[in-house]
Design an enzyme around this catalytic site. Structure first.
Site, PDB file in Angstrom:
ATOM      1  N   HIS A 139      43.254 -28.691 -64.313  1.00  9.09           N
ATOM      2  CA  HIS A 139      44.269 -29.621 -64.818  1.00  9.09           C
ATOM      3  C   HIS A 139      43.585 -30.489 -65.882  1.00  9.09           C
ATOM      4  CE1 HIS A 139      46.837 -33.276 -64.609  1.00  9.09           C
ATOM      5  NE2 HIS A 139      47.764 -32.504 -64.087  1.00  9.09           N
ATOM      6  N   ASP A 216      38.371 -31.449 -57.464  1.00  8.83           N
ATOM      7  CA  ASP A 216      39.700 -32.013 -57.691  1.00  8.83           C
ATOM      8  C   ASP A 216      40.602 -31.439 -56.600  1.00  8.83           C
ATOM      9  OD1 ASP A 216      42.328 -32.353 -58.413  1.00  8.83           O
ATOM     10  OD2 ASP A 216      42.081 -31.755 -60.505  1.00  8.83           O
ATOM     11  N   GLN A 219      45.789 -30.702 -55.509  1.00 11.44           N
ATOM     12  CA  GLN A 219      46.756 -29.691 -55.063  1.00 11.44           C
ATOM     13  C   GLN A 219      46.336 -29.036 -53.751  1.00 11.44           C
ATOM     14  OE1 GLN A 219      49.677 -29.158 -56.301  1.00 11.44           O
ATOM     15  NE2 GLN A 219      49.521 -30.221 -58.247  1.00 11.44           N
ATOM     16  N   LYS A 242      51.314 -36.635 -54.076  1.00 11.44           N
ATOM     17  CA  LYS A 242      51.472 -35.192 -53.809  1.00 11.44           C
ATOM     18  C   LYS A 242      51.334 -34.897 -52.316  1.00 11.44           C
ATOM     19  CE  LYS A 242      49.460 -33.890 -58.282  1.00 11.44           C
ATOM     20  NZ  LYS A 242      50.601 -33.723 -59.169  1.00 11.44           N
ATOM     21  N   CYS A 380      50.240 -29.546 -67.526  1.00  6.13           N
ATOM     22  CA  CYS A 380      48.970 -30.237 -67.830  1.00  6.13           C
ATOM     23  C   CYS A 380      47.792 -29.297 -67.603  1.00  6.13           C
ATOM     24  CB  CYS A 380      48.796 -31.509 -67.003  1.00  6.13           C
ATOM     25  SG  CYS A 380      50.026 -32.746 -67.355  1.00  6.13           S
TER      26      CYS A 380
HETATM   27  C1  PLP Z   1      45.090 -30.104 -59.923  1.00  8.00           C
HETATM   28  C2  PLP Z   1      45.484 -31.484 -60.348  1.00  8.00           C
HETATM   29  N1  PLP Z   1      44.543 -32.381 -60.614  1.00  8.00           N
HETATM   30  C3  PLP Z   1      44.832 -33.632 -60.980  1.00  8.00           C
HETATM   31  C4  PLP Z   1      46.129 -34.038 -61.104  1.00  8.00           C
HETATM   32  C5  PLP Z   1      46.395 -35.433 -61.535  1.00  8.00           C
HETATM   33  O1  PLP Z   1      47.036 -36.169 -60.534  1.00  8.00           O
HETATM   34  P1  PLP Z   1      47.457 -37.665 -60.860  1.00  8.00           P
HETATM   35  O2  PLP Z   1      48.362 -37.579 -62.047  1.00  8.00           O
HETATM   36  O3  PLP Z   1      48.155 -38.146 -59.641  1.00  8.00           O
HETATM   37  O4  PLP Z   1      46.214 -38.390 -61.165  1.00  8.00           O
HETATM   38  C6  PLP Z   1      47.158 -33.144 -60.854  1.00  8.00           C
HETATM   39  C7  PLP Z   1      48.566 -33.541 -61.039  1.00  8.00           C
HETATM   40  O5  PLP Z   1      49.436 -32.729 -61.284  1.00  8.00           O
HETATM   41  C8  PLP Z   1      46.838 -31.833 -60.459  1.00  8.00           C
HETATM   42  O6  PLP Z   1      47.779 -30.933 -60.207  1.00  8.00           O
END
Ligand code: PLP
Length: 422
Positions: A139, A216, A219, A242, A380
Protein backbone atom coordinates in the site's frame (compact mmCIF):
# COMPACT_ATOMS: atom_id res chain seq x y z
CA UNK A 1 -30.71 -20.47 -8.90
CA UNK A 2 -29.46 -23.69 -10.52
CA UNK A 3 -29.54 -26.95 -8.56
CA UNK A 4 -25.73 -26.93 -8.50
CA UNK A 5 -25.60 -23.44 -7.01
CA UNK A 6 -28.25 -24.34 -4.43
CA UNK A 7 -26.32 -27.39 -3.31
CA UNK A 8 -23.02 -25.45 -3.19
CA UNK A 9 -24.69 -22.80 -1.08
CA UNK A 10 -26.16 -25.37 1.31
CA UNK A 11 -22.70 -26.93 1.71
CA UNK A 12 -21.21 -23.54 2.51
CA UNK A 13 -23.83 -22.80 5.12
CA UNK A 14 -23.09 -26.11 6.80
CA UNK A 15 -19.37 -25.34 6.63
CA UNK A 16 -19.52 -22.00 8.43
CA UNK A 17 -19.07 -22.10 12.20
CA UNK A 18 -20.67 -18.67 12.73
CA UNK A 19 -24.24 -17.71 13.50
CA UNK A 20 -24.00 -14.81 11.08
CA UNK A 21 -27.56 -13.55 11.58
CA UNK A 22 -26.92 -13.20 15.30
CA UNK A 23 -23.69 -11.34 14.60
CA UNK A 24 -25.39 -9.03 12.10
CA UNK A 25 -27.87 -8.06 14.80
CA UNK A 26 -24.91 -6.46 16.62
CA UNK A 27 -24.31 -4.02 13.74
CA UNK A 28 -26.98 -1.30 13.56
CA UNK A 29 -25.72 0.05 10.25
CA UNK A 30 -26.18 -3.34 8.58
CA UNK A 31 -29.72 -3.65 9.96
CA UNK A 32 -30.91 -0.14 9.25
CA UNK A 33 -29.32 1.35 6.16
CA UNK A 34 -31.01 0.96 2.81
CA UNK A 35 -29.43 2.06 -0.46
CA UNK A 36 -31.58 2.78 -3.49
CA UNK A 37 -34.46 1.22 -1.56
CA UNK A 38 -32.58 -2.04 -1.01
CA UNK A 39 -30.84 -3.50 2.02
CA UNK A 40 -27.21 -2.47 2.20
CA UNK A 41 -24.75 -5.14 1.01
CA UNK A 42 -21.52 -3.87 2.50
CA UNK A 43 -18.51 -5.39 0.76
CA UNK A 44 -16.01 -2.57 1.29
CA UNK A 45 -14.56 -3.83 4.55
CA UNK A 46 -10.94 -3.60 3.44
CA UNK A 47 -11.38 0.18 3.28
CA UNK A 48 -13.20 0.50 6.63
CA UNK A 49 -15.34 -2.04 8.42
CA UNK A 50 -18.45 -1.31 10.49
CA UNK A 51 -18.64 -0.93 14.26
CA UNK A 52 -20.76 -3.22 16.43
CA UNK A 53 -23.11 -1.79 19.07
CA UNK A 54 -20.64 -2.76 21.81
CA UNK A 55 -18.03 -0.39 20.34
CA UNK A 56 -20.52 2.43 19.78
CA UNK A 57 -21.81 2.01 23.35
CA UNK A 58 -18.32 2.04 24.81
CA UNK A 59 -17.49 5.30 23.03
CA UNK A 60 -20.76 6.91 24.15
CA UNK A 61 -20.19 5.72 27.72
CA UNK A 62 -16.73 7.27 27.74
CA UNK A 63 -17.95 10.52 26.23
CA UNK A 64 -20.98 10.69 28.52
CA UNK A 65 -19.55 9.58 31.87
CA UNK A 66 -15.77 9.27 31.81
CA UNK A 67 -14.34 12.06 29.68
CA UNK A 68 -11.30 13.97 30.94
CA UNK A 69 -7.70 14.40 29.91
CA UNK A 70 -5.48 11.48 30.87
CA UNK A 71 -2.21 11.01 32.78
CA UNK A 72 -2.16 14.54 34.21
CA UNK A 73 -4.96 14.72 36.76
CA UNK A 74 -5.39 13.47 40.29
CA UNK A 75 -9.15 13.88 40.15
CA UNK A 76 -11.73 11.16 39.69
CA UNK A 77 -12.52 11.69 36.02
CA UNK A 78 -8.93 11.95 34.91
CA UNK A 79 -8.09 8.75 36.76
CA UNK A 80 -11.14 7.01 35.25
CA UNK A 81 -10.20 8.09 31.73
CA UNK A 82 -6.56 7.13 32.28
CA UNK A 83 -7.56 3.69 33.54
CA UNK A 84 -9.79 3.15 30.50
CA UNK A 85 -7.10 4.34 28.05
CA UNK A 86 -4.36 2.24 29.64
CA UNK A 87 -6.82 -0.66 29.84
CA UNK A 88 -7.23 -0.39 26.08
CA UNK A 89 -3.46 -0.64 25.75
CA UNK A 90 -3.50 -3.91 27.69
CA UNK A 91 -6.27 -5.22 25.43
CA UNK A 92 -4.15 -4.30 22.40
CA UNK A 93 -1.17 -6.03 23.98
CA UNK A 94 -3.21 -9.25 24.29
CA UNK A 95 -4.68 -8.81 20.79
CA UNK A 96 -1.21 -8.71 19.26
CA UNK A 97 0.35 -10.98 21.89
CA UNK A 98 3.05 -8.42 22.62
CA UNK A 99 5.40 -9.44 25.40
CA UNK A 100 5.07 -6.14 27.26
CA UNK A 101 2.46 -3.42 27.56
CA UNK A 102 5.07 -0.73 26.89
CA UNK A 103 5.66 -2.20 23.44
CA UNK A 104 2.20 -0.98 22.38
CA UNK A 105 2.04 2.60 21.07
CA UNK A 106 -1.24 4.26 20.18
CA UNK A 107 -0.99 6.05 16.84
CA UNK A 108 -3.61 7.75 14.72
CA UNK A 109 -3.64 4.98 12.10
CA UNK A 110 -1.40 2.47 10.35
CA UNK A 111 0.16 5.19 8.19
CA UNK A 112 1.13 7.10 11.33
CA UNK A 113 2.76 3.98 12.81
CA UNK A 114 4.88 3.42 9.70
CA UNK A 115 5.89 7.09 9.64
CA UNK A 116 6.85 6.84 13.31
CA UNK A 117 9.27 4.02 12.48
CA UNK A 118 10.56 5.87 9.44
CA UNK A 119 11.38 8.96 11.52
CA UNK A 120 12.38 7.28 14.77
CA UNK A 121 14.31 4.32 13.40
CA UNK A 122 14.91 4.84 9.68
CA UNK A 123 16.38 8.33 9.93
CA UNK A 124 18.83 7.11 12.55
CA UNK A 125 20.10 3.96 10.86
CA UNK A 126 19.71 4.49 7.11
CA UNK A 127 22.53 6.29 5.31
CA UNK A 128 23.81 6.93 1.80
CA UNK A 129 23.97 3.77 -0.30
CA UNK A 130 21.82 1.75 2.12
CA UNK A 131 18.78 -0.21 1.00
CA UNK A 132 15.24 -0.84 2.23
CA UNK A 133 13.44 -3.91 0.94
CA UNK A 134 9.72 -3.64 0.15
CA UNK A 135 7.43 -5.79 -1.97
CA UNK A 136 5.42 -5.13 -5.09
CA UNK A 137 2.27 -5.61 -3.00
CA UNK A 138 2.64 -2.59 -0.73
CA UNK A 139 0.00 0.00 0.00
CA UNK A 140 1.26 3.55 -0.58
CA UNK A 141 1.45 3.90 3.22
CA UNK A 142 4.33 1.44 3.19
CA UNK A 143 6.06 2.90 0.13
CA UNK A 144 5.96 6.68 0.32
CA UNK A 145 7.55 7.15 3.80
CA UNK A 146 10.47 4.92 2.76
CA UNK A 147 10.82 6.74 -0.53
CA UNK A 148 10.98 10.04 1.37
CA UNK A 149 13.67 8.59 3.61
CA UNK A 150 15.65 7.33 0.62
CA UNK A 151 15.50 10.75 -1.00
CA UNK A 152 16.72 12.39 2.18
CA UNK A 153 19.55 9.93 2.81
CA UNK A 154 20.63 8.89 -0.67
CA UNK A 155 19.44 5.34 0.00
CA UNK A 156 17.37 3.17 -2.33
CA UNK A 157 14.33 0.90 -2.35
CA UNK A 158 14.60 -2.72 -3.49
CA UNK A 159 11.32 -4.36 -4.46
CA UNK A 160 10.43 -8.04 -4.15
CA UNK A 161 8.50 -9.07 -7.29
CA UNK A 162 5.34 -11.21 -7.42
CA UNK A 163 4.20 -13.98 -9.77
CA UNK A 164 1.01 -13.81 -11.86
CA UNK A 165 -1.05 -15.07 -8.95
CA UNK A 166 0.16 -12.20 -6.77
CA UNK A 167 2.50 -14.29 -4.61
CA UNK A 168 5.91 -13.02 -3.55
CA UNK A 169 8.94 -14.60 -5.21
CA UNK A 170 10.70 -15.63 -2.04
CA UNK A 171 13.96 -16.62 -3.76
CA UNK A 172 14.13 -13.11 -5.21
CA UNK A 173 13.53 -11.71 -1.75
CA UNK A 174 16.44 -13.66 -0.31
CA UNK A 175 18.63 -12.47 -3.18
CA UNK A 176 17.77 -8.84 -2.46
CA UNK A 177 19.00 -9.04 1.14
CA UNK A 178 22.61 -7.91 1.41
CA UNK A 179 24.92 -6.05 3.80
CA UNK A 180 23.47 -2.71 2.69
CA UNK A 181 19.90 -3.75 3.68
CA UNK A 182 18.86 -1.73 6.73
CA UNK A 183 15.17 -2.67 6.95
CA UNK A 184 12.56 -4.93 5.41
CA UNK A 185 9.08 -3.37 5.31
CA UNK A 186 6.36 -5.74 4.12
CA UNK A 187 2.62 -6.04 4.16
CA UNK A 188 1.18 -9.07 5.92
CA UNK A 189 -1.89 -9.13 3.65
CA UNK A 190 -2.21 -7.27 0.35
CA UNK A 191 -5.13 -4.85 0.36
CA UNK A 192 -5.49 -4.97 -3.43
CA UNK A 193 -5.15 -8.73 -4.02
CA UNK A 194 -5.71 -10.38 -0.65
CA UNK A 195 -2.42 -12.33 -0.78
CA UNK A 196 -1.28 -13.48 2.67
CA UNK A 197 2.51 -13.23 2.77
CA UNK A 198 4.68 -15.80 4.60
CA UNK A 199 5.73 -13.21 7.13
CA UNK A 200 7.30 -15.58 9.64
CA UNK A 201 9.70 -16.94 7.01
CA UNK A 202 10.37 -13.45 5.67
CA UNK A 203 11.27 -12.23 9.17
CA UNK A 204 13.48 -15.25 9.83
CA UNK A 205 15.41 -14.71 6.57
CA UNK A 206 15.96 -11.02 7.40
CA UNK A 207 17.01 -11.79 10.97
CA UNK A 208 19.59 -14.32 9.77
CA UNK A 209 21.30 -11.28 8.25
CA UNK A 210 20.65 -9.02 11.24
CA UNK A 211 18.02 -6.94 9.41
CA UNK A 212 14.90 -5.79 11.31
CA UNK A 213 11.42 -6.15 9.81
CA UNK A 214 8.41 -3.86 9.92
CA UNK A 215 5.11 -5.51 9.08
CA UNK A 216 2.14 -3.52 7.77
CA UNK A 217 -0.68 -5.45 9.40
CA UNK A 218 -3.56 -3.16 8.38
CA UNK A 219 -5.23 -5.87 6.29
CA UNK A 220 -4.16 -8.85 8.36
CA UNK A 221 -5.60 -7.82 11.72
CA UNK A 222 -9.23 -7.94 10.47
CA UNK A 223 -8.82 -11.58 9.37
CA UNK A 224 -5.99 -13.38 11.16
CA UNK A 225 -4.93 -13.96 14.74
CA UNK A 226 -1.82 -11.80 15.12
CA UNK A 227 1.02 -13.04 17.29
CA UNK A 228 3.97 -10.68 17.10
CA UNK A 229 6.09 -12.92 19.32
CA UNK A 230 5.53 -15.89 17.05
CA UNK A 231 6.22 -13.81 13.93
CA UNK A 232 9.23 -12.33 15.73
CA UNK A 233 8.78 -9.12 13.71
CA UNK A 234 10.37 -5.95 15.04
CA UNK A 235 7.47 -3.59 14.29
CA UNK A 236 3.82 -4.31 13.47
CA UNK A 237 1.38 -1.52 12.51
CA UNK A 238 -2.43 -1.78 12.48
CA UNK A 239 -5.34 0.61 12.12
CA UNK A 240 -8.58 0.75 14.12
CA UNK A 241 -11.16 1.40 11.43
CA UNK A 242 -10.41 -1.85 9.61
CA UNK A 243 -10.95 -3.96 12.73
CA UNK A 244 -14.47 -2.81 13.58
CA UNK A 245 -13.24 0.15 15.62
CA UNK A 246 -13.22 3.91 15.09
CA UNK A 247 -11.13 6.02 12.75
CA UNK A 248 -8.30 8.17 14.09
CA UNK A 249 -6.66 5.39 16.10
CA UNK A 250 -4.09 2.71 15.35
CA UNK A 251 -1.46 0.69 17.14
CA UNK A 252 2.24 0.30 16.51
CA UNK A 253 3.93 -2.63 18.18
CA UNK A 254 7.70 -2.43 18.51
CA UNK A 255 10.24 -4.53 20.38
CA UNK A 256 11.10 -2.71 23.60
CA UNK A 257 14.84 -2.57 22.92
CA UNK A 258 14.34 -0.97 19.53
CA UNK A 259 11.74 1.51 20.78
CA UNK A 260 13.97 2.57 23.64
CA UNK A 261 16.82 3.34 21.25
CA UNK A 262 14.61 5.34 18.88
CA UNK A 263 14.14 9.07 18.62
CA UNK A 264 10.63 10.37 19.31
CA UNK A 265 8.73 11.27 16.17
CA UNK A 266 6.71 14.16 17.61
CA UNK A 267 7.64 16.50 20.44
CA UNK A 268 5.25 18.03 22.97
CA UNK A 269 3.37 17.35 26.17
CA UNK A 270 3.21 13.90 27.79
CA UNK A 271 6.27 12.59 25.95
CA UNK A 272 8.73 14.29 28.30
CA UNK A 273 10.11 13.73 31.79
CA UNK A 274 11.53 17.22 32.17
CA UNK A 275 11.94 20.32 30.04
CA UNK A 276 14.23 23.30 30.39
CA UNK A 277 15.22 25.70 27.66
CA UNK A 278 18.58 23.97 27.63
CA UNK A 279 17.44 20.34 27.44
CA UNK A 280 14.49 17.98 27.38
CA UNK A 281 14.57 14.45 28.71
CA UNK A 282 12.09 12.10 27.18
CA UNK A 283 9.49 9.96 28.88
CA UNK A 284 9.75 6.17 28.95
CA UNK A 285 8.18 4.05 26.21
CA UNK A 286 5.43 3.99 25.06
CA UNK A 287 4.70 7.54 26.27
CA UNK A 288 7.79 8.90 24.53
CA UNK A 289 5.91 8.32 21.27
CA UNK A 290 2.51 9.67 22.31
CA UNK A 291 2.99 13.44 22.29
CA UNK A 292 -0.01 15.62 23.10
CA UNK A 293 -3.52 14.59 24.07
CA UNK A 294 -4.22 11.31 22.30
CA UNK A 295 -7.52 10.19 20.75
CA UNK A 296 -8.78 8.84 24.08
CA UNK A 297 -12.32 7.82 23.13
CA UNK A 298 -11.00 6.21 19.97
CA UNK A 299 -8.40 4.15 21.84
CA UNK A 300 -11.06 2.95 24.27
CA UNK A 301 -13.39 2.17 21.36
CA UNK A 302 -10.59 0.24 19.66
CA UNK A 303 -10.14 -1.81 22.82
CA UNK A 304 -13.86 -2.67 22.71
CA UNK A 305 -13.53 -3.67 19.04
CA UNK A 306 -10.60 -5.97 19.79
CA UNK A 307 -12.58 -7.57 22.60
CA UNK A 308 -15.53 -8.03 20.26
CA UNK A 309 -13.37 -9.77 17.65
CA UNK A 310 -11.81 -11.97 20.29
CA UNK A 311 -15.26 -12.96 21.55
CA UNK A 312 -16.39 -13.89 18.03
CA UNK A 313 -13.19 -15.92 17.75
CA UNK A 314 -10.38 -15.61 15.26
CA UNK A 315 -10.63 -19.20 14.08
CA UNK A 316 -14.36 -18.86 13.42
CA UNK A 317 -13.82 -15.53 11.65
CA UNK A 318 -11.15 -17.06 9.41
CA UNK A 319 -13.26 -20.13 8.59
CA UNK A 320 -16.37 -18.13 7.69
CA UNK A 321 -14.48 -15.58 5.62
CA UNK A 322 -12.62 -18.33 3.80
CA UNK A 323 -15.95 -19.96 2.88
CA UNK A 324 -17.24 -16.58 1.61
CA UNK A 325 -14.10 -16.03 -0.43
CA UNK A 326 -14.25 -19.48 -2.00
CA UNK A 327 -17.92 -19.06 -2.87
CA UNK A 328 -17.36 -15.59 -4.34
CA UNK A 329 -14.34 -16.82 -6.31
CA UNK A 330 -16.40 -19.64 -7.78
CA UNK A 331 -19.42 -17.49 -8.63
CA UNK A 332 -17.51 -14.56 -10.10
CA UNK A 333 -14.93 -16.80 -11.74
CA UNK A 334 -17.75 -18.59 -13.55
CA UNK A 335 -18.97 -15.39 -15.22
CA UNK A 336 -17.49 -15.18 -18.74
CA UNK A 337 -15.44 -12.01 -19.15
CA UNK A 338 -14.75 -11.53 -15.45
CA UNK A 339 -11.04 -11.49 -14.69
CA UNK A 340 -9.99 -12.13 -11.10
CA UNK A 341 -6.86 -10.18 -10.18
CA UNK A 342 -4.92 -11.94 -7.44
CA UNK A 343 -5.29 -15.70 -7.17
CA UNK A 344 -2.71 -16.54 -4.52
CA UNK A 345 -3.07 -19.89 -2.74
CA UNK A 346 -3.07 -18.13 0.62
CA UNK A 347 -5.61 -15.32 0.53
CA UNK A 348 -7.66 -13.24 2.92
CA UNK A 349 -11.24 -12.46 1.91
CA UNK A 350 -10.46 -9.82 -0.70
CA UNK A 351 -11.58 -10.28 -4.30
CA UNK A 352 -10.34 -7.85 -6.95
CA UNK A 353 -11.86 -8.17 -10.38
CA UNK A 354 -12.27 -6.64 -13.77
CA UNK A 355 -15.49 -7.05 -15.80
CA UNK A 356 -14.75 -7.27 -19.53
CA UNK A 357 -13.44 -3.90 -20.54
CA UNK A 358 -15.90 -1.96 -18.39
CA UNK A 359 -14.19 0.61 -16.20
CA UNK A 360 -14.29 -0.43 -12.54
CA UNK A 361 -15.85 2.92 -11.58
CA UNK A 362 -18.81 2.13 -13.83
CA UNK A 363 -19.03 -1.33 -12.28
CA UNK A 364 -19.02 0.17 -8.78
CA UNK A 365 -21.63 2.78 -9.65
CA UNK A 366 -23.98 0.18 -11.10
CA UNK A 367 -23.47 -2.22 -8.18
CA UNK A 368 -24.39 0.65 -5.87
CA UNK A 369 -27.75 0.84 -7.62
CA UNK A 370 -28.36 -2.65 -6.24
CA UNK A 371 -27.29 -1.50 -2.78
CA UNK A 372 -23.88 -3.18 -3.07
CA UNK A 373 -20.84 -1.30 -1.78
CA UNK A 374 -17.51 -2.31 -3.31
CA UNK A 375 -14.37 -0.24 -3.71
CA UNK A 376 -13.16 0.76 -7.14
CA UNK A 377 -9.87 2.39 -8.02
CA UNK A 378 -6.20 1.69 -7.50
CA UNK A 379 -6.68 0.96 -3.78
CA UNK A 380 -3.64 3.13 -2.91
CA UNK A 381 -1.50 0.39 -4.46
CA UNK A 382 -0.61 1.75 -7.88
CA UNK A 383 2.56 -0.36 -8.33
CA UNK A 384 0.62 -3.60 -7.98
CA UNK A 385 -2.07 -2.36 -10.37
CA UNK A 386 0.70 -1.60 -12.86
CA UNK A 387 2.16 -5.10 -12.33
CA UNK A 388 -1.18 -6.60 -13.43
CA UNK A 389 -1.60 -4.13 -16.27
CA UNK A 390 -4.78 -2.49 -14.97
CA UNK A 391 -5.28 1.10 -13.79
CA UNK A 392 -7.89 0.03 -11.26
CA UNK A 393 -10.08 -2.87 -10.15
CA UNK A 394 -13.41 -3.39 -8.46
CA UNK A 395 -12.75 -4.95 -5.07
CA UNK A 396 -15.18 -6.86 -2.89
CA UNK A 397 -13.85 -7.47 0.61
CA UNK A 398 -15.73 -9.63 3.08
CA UNK A 399 -15.97 -9.44 6.85
CA UNK A 400 -17.33 -12.06 9.23
CA UNK A 401 -20.77 -10.40 9.14
CA UNK A 402 -21.19 -10.93 5.40
CA UNK A 403 -23.43 -13.70 4.12
CA UNK A 404 -23.61 -16.18 1.28
CA UNK A 405 -26.74 -14.35 0.08
CA UNK A 406 -24.65 -11.21 -0.26
CA UNK A 407 -22.08 -13.07 -2.33
CA UNK A 408 -24.88 -14.20 -4.62
CA UNK A 409 -26.26 -10.67 -4.80
CA UNK A 410 -22.81 -9.49 -5.92
CA UNK A 411 -22.54 -12.14 -8.63
CA UNK A 412 -26.08 -11.43 -9.89
CA UNK A 413 -25.39 -7.71 -10.00
CA UNK A 414 -22.10 -8.20 -11.91
CA UNK A 415 -24.03 -10.23 -14.50
CA UNK A 416 -26.52 -7.36 -14.77
CA UNK A 417 -23.69 -4.88 -15.32
CA UNK A 418 -22.40 -7.02 -18.17
CA UNK A 419 -25.82 -7.18 -19.79
CA UNK A 420 -26.14 -3.40 -19.60
CA UNK A 421 -22.86 -2.96 -21.46
CA UNK A 422 -23.48 -5.81 -23.94
C1 PLP B 1 -2.24 -2.68 3.56
C2 PLP B 1 -2.57 -1.31 4.08
N1 PLP B 1 -1.65 -0.61 4.72
C3 PLP B 1 -1.89 0.60 5.22
C4 PLP B 1 -3.11 1.19 5.07
C5 PLP B 1 -3.32 2.55 5.62
O1 PLP B 1 -4.26 2.55 6.65
P1 PLP B 1 -4.66 3.94 7.30
O2 PLP B 1 -5.17 4.79 6.18
O3 PLP B 1 -5.71 3.62 8.30
O4 PLP B 1 -3.42 4.49 7.88
C6 PLP B 1 -4.12 0.51 4.39
C7 PLP B 1 -5.43 1.15 4.16
O5 PLP B 1 -6.14 0.83 3.23
C8 PLP B 1 -3.85 -0.77 3.88
O6 PLP B 1 -4.77 -1.46 3.22
Amino acid sequence: MTAATASLRADRRRATPLDVERIRADFPILRNVRVEGRPLVFLDNAASSQMPQAVLDRIVRYRTWEHANIHRGVHYLSETATAAYEGARRIAQRFLNAREEREVIFTSNCTDGINLVMHGYGRKVVGAGDEIVLTHLEHHANIVPWQMLCEEKGARLRVVPVNDAGELLIDEYERLLNPRTKLVAITHVSNALGTINPVKAIVAAAHRRGVPVLVDGAQAAPHLRIDVQDLDCDFYAITGHKIFGPTGIGVLYGKAGLLEAMQPYKGGGDMILSVTFEKTTYNVIPHKFEAGTPPIAEAIGLGAAMEYMTAVGHDRIAAHEHALLEYATELLGAIPGVRLIGTARQKASVLSFYVGDIHPHDVGTLLNQDGIAVRTGHHCAQPVMARFGVPATARASFAFYNTFDEVEALAASVRKVQQLFA
